[in-house]
Structures are given as C-alpha cells and as structure tokens.
Design a protein around this motif. Structure first.
Motif, PDB file in Angstrom:
ATOM      1  N   LEU A  63      42.724  42.051  32.611  1.00 39.41           N
ATOM      2  CA  LEU A  63      41.384  41.896  33.177  1.00 39.41           C
ATOM      3  C   LEU A  63      40.764  43.262  33.471  1.00 39.41           C
ATOM      4  O   LEU A  63      39.577  43.477  33.222  1.00 39.41           O
ATOM      5  N   HIS A  64      41.569  44.201  33.982  1.00 38.61           N
ATOM      6  CA  HIS A  64      41.051  45.556  34.187  1.00 38.61           C
ATOM      7  C   HIS A  64      40.632  46.183  32.855  1.00 38.61           C
ATOM      8  O   HIS A  64      39.579  46.823  32.775  1.00 38.61           O
ATOM      9  N   LEU A  65      41.434  45.998  31.809  1.00 42.16           N
ATOM     10  CA  LEU A  65      41.080  46.557  30.503  1.00 42.16           C
ATOM     11  C   LEU A  65      39.772  45.980  29.978  1.00 42.16           C
ATOM     12  O   LEU A  65      39.046  46.635  29.225  1.00 42.16           O
ATOM     13  N   LEU A  66      39.467  44.753  30.379  1.00 41.16           N
ATOM     14  CA  LEU A  66      38.246  44.078  29.930  1.00 41.16           C
ATOM     15  C   LEU A  66      37.038  44.371  30.824  1.00 41.16           C
ATOM     16  O   LEU A  66      35.946  43.868  30.574  1.00 41.16           O
ATOM     17  N   GLY A  67      37.240  45.166  31.876  1.00 43.26           N
ATOM     18  CA  GLY A  67      36.116  45.570  32.712  1.00 43.26           C
ATOM     19  C   GLY A  67      36.035  44.902  34.064  1.00 43.26           C
ATOM     20  O   GLY A  67      35.121  45.176  34.838  1.00 43.26           O
ATOM     21  N   TYR A  68      36.967  44.031  34.387  1.00 47.25           N
ATOM     22  CA  TYR A  68      36.968  43.392  35.696  1.00 47.25           C
ATOM     23  C   TYR A  68      37.600  44.333  36.714  1.00 47.25           C
ATOM     24  O   TYR A  68      38.478  45.122  36.390  1.00 47.25           O
ATOM     25  N   ASP A  69      37.142  44.229  37.952  1.00 47.87           N
ATOM     26  CA  ASP A  69      37.675  45.078  39.008  1.00 47.87           C
ATOM     27  C   ASP A  69      37.641  44.327  40.329  1.00 47.87           C
ATOM     28  O   ASP A  69      37.115  43.214  40.405  1.00 47.87           O
ATOM     29  N   HIS A  70      38.181  44.940  41.355  1.00 50.76           N
ATOM     30  CA  HIS A  70      38.207  44.316  42.677  1.00 50.76           C
ATOM     31  C   HIS A  70      37.862  45.339  43.754  1.00 50.76           C
ATOM     32  O   HIS A  70      38.448  45.352  44.823  1.00 50.76           O
ATOM     33  N   MET A  71      36.875  46.179  43.440  1.00 50.11           N
ATOM     34  CA  MET A  71      36.436  47.203  44.391  1.00 50.11           C
ATOM     35  C   MET A  71      35.522  46.623  45.470  1.00 50.11           C
ATOM     36  O   MET A  71      35.486  47.115  46.585  1.00 50.11           O
ATOM     37  N   SER A  72      34.776  45.586  45.142  1.00 47.85           N
ATOM     38  CA  SER A  72      33.929  44.933  46.137  1.00 47.85           C
ATOM     39  C   SER A  72      34.463  43.517  46.370  1.00 47.85           C
ATOM     40  O   SER A  72      35.241  42.991  45.573  1.00 47.85           O
ATOM     41  N   GLU A  73      34.015  42.895  47.428  1.00 46.09           N
ATOM     42  CA  GLU A  73      34.455  41.532  47.751  1.00 46.09           C
ATOM     43  C   GLU A  73      34.067  40.542  46.648  1.00 46.09           C
ATOM     44  O   GLU A  73      34.868  39.684  46.269  1.00 46.09           O
ATOM     45  N   ASP A  74      32.856  40.669  46.116  1.00 46.63           N
ATOM     46  CA  ASP A  74      32.410  39.773  45.047  1.00 46.63           C
ATOM     47  C   ASP A  74      33.231  39.964  43.772  1.00 46.63           C
ATOM     48  O   ASP A  74      33.613  38.990  43.123  1.00 46.63           O
ATOM     49  N   GLU A  75      33.493  41.230  43.417  1.00 46.09           N
ATOM     50  CA  GLU A  75      34.317  41.503  42.237  1.00 46.09           C
ATOM     51  C   GLU A  75      35.724  40.939  42.417  1.00 46.09           C
ATOM     52  O   GLU A  75      36.286  40.359  41.497  1.00 46.09           O
ATOM     53  N   GLU A  76      36.257  41.124  43.610  1.00 46.66           N
ATOM     54  CA  GLU A  76      37.605  40.627  43.895  1.00 46.66           C
ATOM     55  C   GLU A  76      37.664  39.107  43.773  1.00 46.66           C
ATOM     56  O   GLU A  76      38.587  38.570  43.153  1.00 46.66           O
ATOM     57  N   LYS A  77      36.687  38.419  44.320  1.00 52.79           N
ATOM     58  CA  LYS A  77      36.650  36.959  44.223  1.00 52.79           C
ATOM     59  C   LYS A  77      36.624  36.508  42.765  1.00 52.79           C
ATOM     60  O   LYS A  77      37.344  35.593  42.371  1.00 52.79           O
TER      61      LYS A  77
ATOM     62  N   LYS B 125      39.865  34.789  41.024  1.00 51.68           N
ATOM     63  CA  LYS B 125      39.653  33.406  40.577  1.00 51.68           C
ATOM     64  C   LYS B 125      40.113  33.245  39.130  1.00 51.68           C
ATOM     65  O   LYS B 125      40.823  32.287  38.797  1.00 51.68           O
ATOM     66  N   ILE B 126      39.738  34.195  38.297  1.00 51.54           N
ATOM     67  CA  ILE B 126      40.154  34.143  36.883  1.00 51.54           C
ATOM     68  C   ILE B 126      41.676  34.243  36.781  1.00 51.54           C
ATOM     69  O   ILE B 126      42.304  33.492  36.031  1.00 51.54           O
ATOM     70  N   GLN B 127      42.276  35.160  37.532  1.00 46.28           N
ATOM     71  CA  GLN B 127      43.744  35.288  37.529  1.00 46.28           C
ATOM     72  C   GLN B 127      44.407  33.975  37.895  1.00 46.28           C
ATOM     73  O   GLN B 127      45.357  33.544  37.234  1.00 46.28           O
ATOM     74  N   ASP B 128      43.917  33.346  38.940  1.00 48.16           N
ATOM     75  CA  ASP B 128      44.491  32.052  39.370  1.00 48.16           C
ATOM     76  C   ASP B 128      44.344  31.003  38.281  1.00 48.16           C
ATOM     77  O   ASP B 128      45.271  30.219  38.037  1.00 48.16           O
ATOM     78  N   GLU B 129      43.193  30.974  37.628  1.00 45.00           N
ATOM     79  CA  GLU B 129      42.976  30.007  36.553  1.00 45.00           C
ATOM     80  C   GLU B 129      43.949  30.242  35.390  1.00 45.00           C
ATOM     81  O   GLU B 129      44.519  29.292  34.841  1.00 45.00           O
ATOM     82  N   ILE B 130      44.119  31.511  35.014  1.00 45.90           N
ATOM     83  CA  ILE B 130      45.031  31.835  33.914  1.00 45.90           C
ATOM     84  C   ILE B 130      46.464  31.448  34.273  1.00 45.90           C
ATOM     85  O   ILE B 130      47.172  30.852  33.456  1.00 45.90           O
ATOM     86  N   MET B 131      46.882  31.772  35.477  1.00 46.13           N
ATOM     87  CA  MET B 131      48.242  31.450  35.899  1.00 46.13           C
ATOM     88  C   MET B 131      48.458  29.929  35.910  1.00 46.13           C
ATOM     89  O   MET B 131      49.529  29.454  35.537  1.00 46.13           O
ATOM     90  N   GLU B 132      47.439  29.193  36.288  1.00 46.59           N
ATOM     91  CA  GLU B 132      47.538  27.727  36.277  1.00 46.59           C
ATOM     92  C   GLU B 132      47.665  27.208  34.841  1.00 46.59           C
ATOM     93  O   GLU B 132      48.501  26.343  34.550  1.00 46.59           O
ATOM     94  N   ILE B 133      46.861  27.744  33.932  1.00 45.95           N
ATOM     95  CA  ILE B 133      46.933  27.340  32.524  1.00 45.95           C
ATOM     96  C   ILE B 133      48.326  27.653  31.966  1.00 45.95           C
ATOM     97  O   ILE B 133      48.883  26.859  31.212  1.00 45.95           O
ATOM     98  N   LEU B 134      48.872  28.821  32.352  1.00 46.82           N
ATOM     99  CA  LEU B 134      50.209  29.202  31.891  1.00 46.82           C
ATOM    100  C   LEU B 134      51.321  28.376  32.543  1.00 46.82           C
ATOM    101  O   LEU B 134      52.470  28.454  32.122  1.00 46.82           O
ATOM    102  N   GLY B 135      50.951  27.608  33.562  1.00 47.16           N
ATOM    103  CA  GLY B 135      51.943  26.796  34.270  1.00 47.16           C
ATOM    104  C   GLY B 135      52.829  27.589  35.189  1.00 47.16           C
ATOM    105  O   GLY B 135      53.967  27.208  35.488  1.00 47.16           O
ATOM    106  N   LEU B 136      52.294  28.707  35.678  1.00 46.96           N
ATOM    107  CA  LEU B 136      53.090  29.573  36.557  1.00 46.96           C
ATOM    108  C   LEU B 136      52.484  29.603  37.932  1.00 46.96           C
ATOM    109  O   LEU B 136      51.862  30.247  38.471  1.00 46.96           O
TER     110      LEU B 136
END
Length: 154
Positions: free
Chosen positions: A125-139, A143-154
């Motif tokens: 996600l960082h390589l694709l331009g996502y970041d978590h420097m602000s609260e909105d960016e972090e959310k 959220k995307i990380q959680d969705e991916i982990m759920e899809i992966l079943g982890l």
C-alpha cells in the motif's frame, strides 16, 4: 506481475516464496481495481539491517517491522495513487524484518503467516501511494489492510 525476492542469507523463511507474495499482491491489486503489470521487491532482512536502513533513510535510530521505498515518489517524497497504466510499473522495494515480524506474531497471538502477510500488504500500500501520516489517511489505509486480510482469510 514480477516479484524479486531476497532472504539475506537466511533460508528459514523461504516457505514464503514468490507464489506466497504473488497471491497477496494479486488480491490487493484486484481489491483496489488496479490494472497493469507491476514489479516490486520483497527483502527479508535481519534486525541489524532494518535498523541500519531505518537510521540511514528515515533518521530513526531503532529497528522497525517494515520499510517501503516507492520508486514513484515525487521530489517531495509523495507517491501519487495511480489506478491503471498500460506501461509496466516498478513500484519499489519492501524490507521486512524477520525478527520483528516473528516477535509481533507472538506478541499479537497470531501466526507468522498472518503477520508477514499484513506487513506485505502494508508495504505494498505504501508503494502504491497510501500513507498514514494524517488521521484520514490512516483510516483509509488501515481499512484497506483489514479488507485485504479478511479476503486472505487471515
């Protein structure tokens, strides 16, 4: 997709081969509706190496779990999120610290599979331009990380 791998002279995590990381990336790119040919590196390094990289490039004098270097950063270090391209995109490099990954898996009470998958997802996600420097960016990113982990079943 093309993935380069490095295990820094440590074969204990080689069960995490290109196919393992390919699957994570494939799920992530599909979930984000990204179309194109992507190239990136996954480097599994020891705690001394991640500490050196963190100190040299981020000026933080301690080890960390994952560091990403996006090749599409602009002069201010920002990466623009691009949804599609007809050209191959060399996204960059991800460095994951073996010892920190193992300790975090133990501390959080989950498997190393889950932890290394999470760190890979976070790094991509960082390589694709996502970041978590602000609260909105972090959310958004978490959220995307959680969705991916759920899809992966982890």
């Amino acid at each position: 997709m093309e993935i380069e791998m490095s295990f820094q002279n440590d074969t204990s995590l080689e069960k995490y081969d290109k196919a393992y990381f390919y699957h994570i990336a494939e799920v992530l790119f599909k979930h984000l509706n990204l179309d194109g040919y992507f190239i990136f590196e996954i480097n599994i390094v020891n705690i001394d190496e991640i500490h050196r990289i963190n100190k040299e490039y981020r000026h933080i004098d301690r080890p960390t779990d994952v560091i990403s270097f996006a090749f599409e950063d602009d002069y201010e270090g920002e990466t623009k999120i691009i949804k599609s391209s007809s050209l191959p995109r060399d996204l960059g490099e991800i460095f994951i610290c073996k010892e920190v990954m193992e300790k975090q898996a133990e501390d959080y009470g989950h498997s190393q599979d889950r932890e290394i998958s999470f760190l890979t997802c976070h790094g991509l996600l960082h390589l694709l331009g996502y970041d978590h420097m602000s609260e909105d960016e972090e959310k958004e990113m978490f959220k995307i990380q959680d969705e991916i982990m759920e899809i992966l079943g982890l």
